[in-house]
Design a protein around this motif. Structure first.
Motif, PDB file in Angstrom:
ATOM      1  N   ALA A  11     -11.832   3.476  -6.387  1.00  0.00           N
ATOM      2  CA  ALA A  11     -10.696   3.539  -5.451  1.00  0.00           C
ATOM      3  C   ALA A  11     -11.048   4.335  -4.196  1.00  0.00           C
ATOM      4  N   PHE A  65      -7.244  -3.385   0.448  1.00  0.00           N
ATOM      5  CA  PHE A  65      -7.767  -2.453  -0.553  1.00  0.00           C
ATOM      6  C   PHE A  65      -8.165  -3.148  -1.855  1.00  0.00           C
ATOM      7  N   TRP A  66      -7.315  -4.010  -2.374  1.00  0.00           N
ATOM      8  CA  TRP A  66      -7.556  -4.652  -3.672  1.00  0.00           C
ATOM      9  C   TRP A  66      -8.533  -5.818  -3.580  1.00  0.00           C
ATOM     10  N   VAL A 125      -1.627   3.856  -2.303  1.00  0.00           N
ATOM     11  CA  VAL A 125      -2.883   3.548  -1.618  1.00  0.00           C
ATOM     12  C   VAL A 125      -2.896   4.211  -0.241  1.00  0.00           C
ATOM     13  N   PRO A 135       0.796  -1.231   0.000  1.00  0.00           N
ATOM     14  CA  PRO A 135       0.000   0.000   0.000  1.00  0.00           C
ATOM     15  C   PRO A 135       0.835   1.291   0.000  1.00  0.00           C
ATOM     16  N   ALA A 143     -11.208   3.012  -0.349  1.00  0.00           N
ATOM     17  CA  ALA A 143     -10.484   3.710   0.718  1.00  0.00           C
ATOM     18  C   ALA A 143     -11.407   4.078   1.873  1.00  0.00           C
TER      19      ALA A 143
END
Length: 192
Positions: free
Chosen positions: A142, A159-160, A114, A104, A146
């Motif tokens: 995105a 996150f992904w 990220v 990240p 977040a």
């Protein structure tokens, strides 16, 4: 006092359909039509924001929202990868792409990491505390990822693992200085 916030991912653009890192393109015709199908179905909205990009502003327009532009809702800065196909980047810079999706803190594209995006979004959410009403924000996948990481206090490496499709929504509520995820789904018309 209670704040309800619905985040909606913009409708599909050419980059979405072509698996490309976007520039500032507008909505594709099918994305426009899908957004039109939701127009007028958001219920009461006391205020709305949109990211600065054309695709988010067009989505807000199609949904019938009069929205203020909010820079904190901008998509993650993709630096040198903006406008390039994912397959092209994967072929030309496989190590960089792998590093970006695993770490990240990495920003091999000379854009935003990220972690940088998470900090920007967390700051924006903190600034909303104390407001009262129902608000909508048209933004990017995105940014929604977040927000979810921030609200759930999840590991940034997650996150992904969050899939956010065009017109997906996340409903949040803030009360007494704390955010709660109320729902996540794909029918933004039921979101407000």
């Amino acid at each position: 006092m209670s704040l309800r916030l619905t985040l909606i991912a913009h409708a599909a653009s050419t980059a979405t359909r072509q698996a490309s890192f976007p520039l500032d393109e507008g909505l594709e015709p099918q994305g426009w039509q899908k957004a039109q199908a939701l127009a007028g179905s958001l219920g009461r909205v006391d205020g709305a924001w949109t990211a600065p990009s054309l695709r988010t502003r067009q989505t807000a327009q199609v949904l019938g929202l009069v929205a203020q532009m909010e820079p904190a809702l901008a998509d993650i800065d993709l630096g040198a990868w903006a406008g390039r196909a994912l397959a092209e980047v994967a072929a030309a810079e496989p190590e960089g792409l792998a590093r970006w999706t695993a770490d990240p803190a990495a920003a091999p594209h000379s854009g935003e990491s990220v972690l940088d995006l998470l900090a920007r979004v967390a700051s924006w959410l903190a600034g909303l505390q104390g407001q009262d009403g129902r608000f909508v924000a048209i933004t990017h996948a995105a940014v929604i990822r977040a927000v979810l990481i921030s609200v759930l206090e999840a590991d940034p490496k997650s996150f992904w693992r969050i899939d956010v499709e065009p017109l997906c929504f996340a409903r949040l509520q803030a009360h007494a200085g704390r955010w709660t995820l109320r729902s996540l789904g794909w029918n933004a018309g039921e979101a407000a």
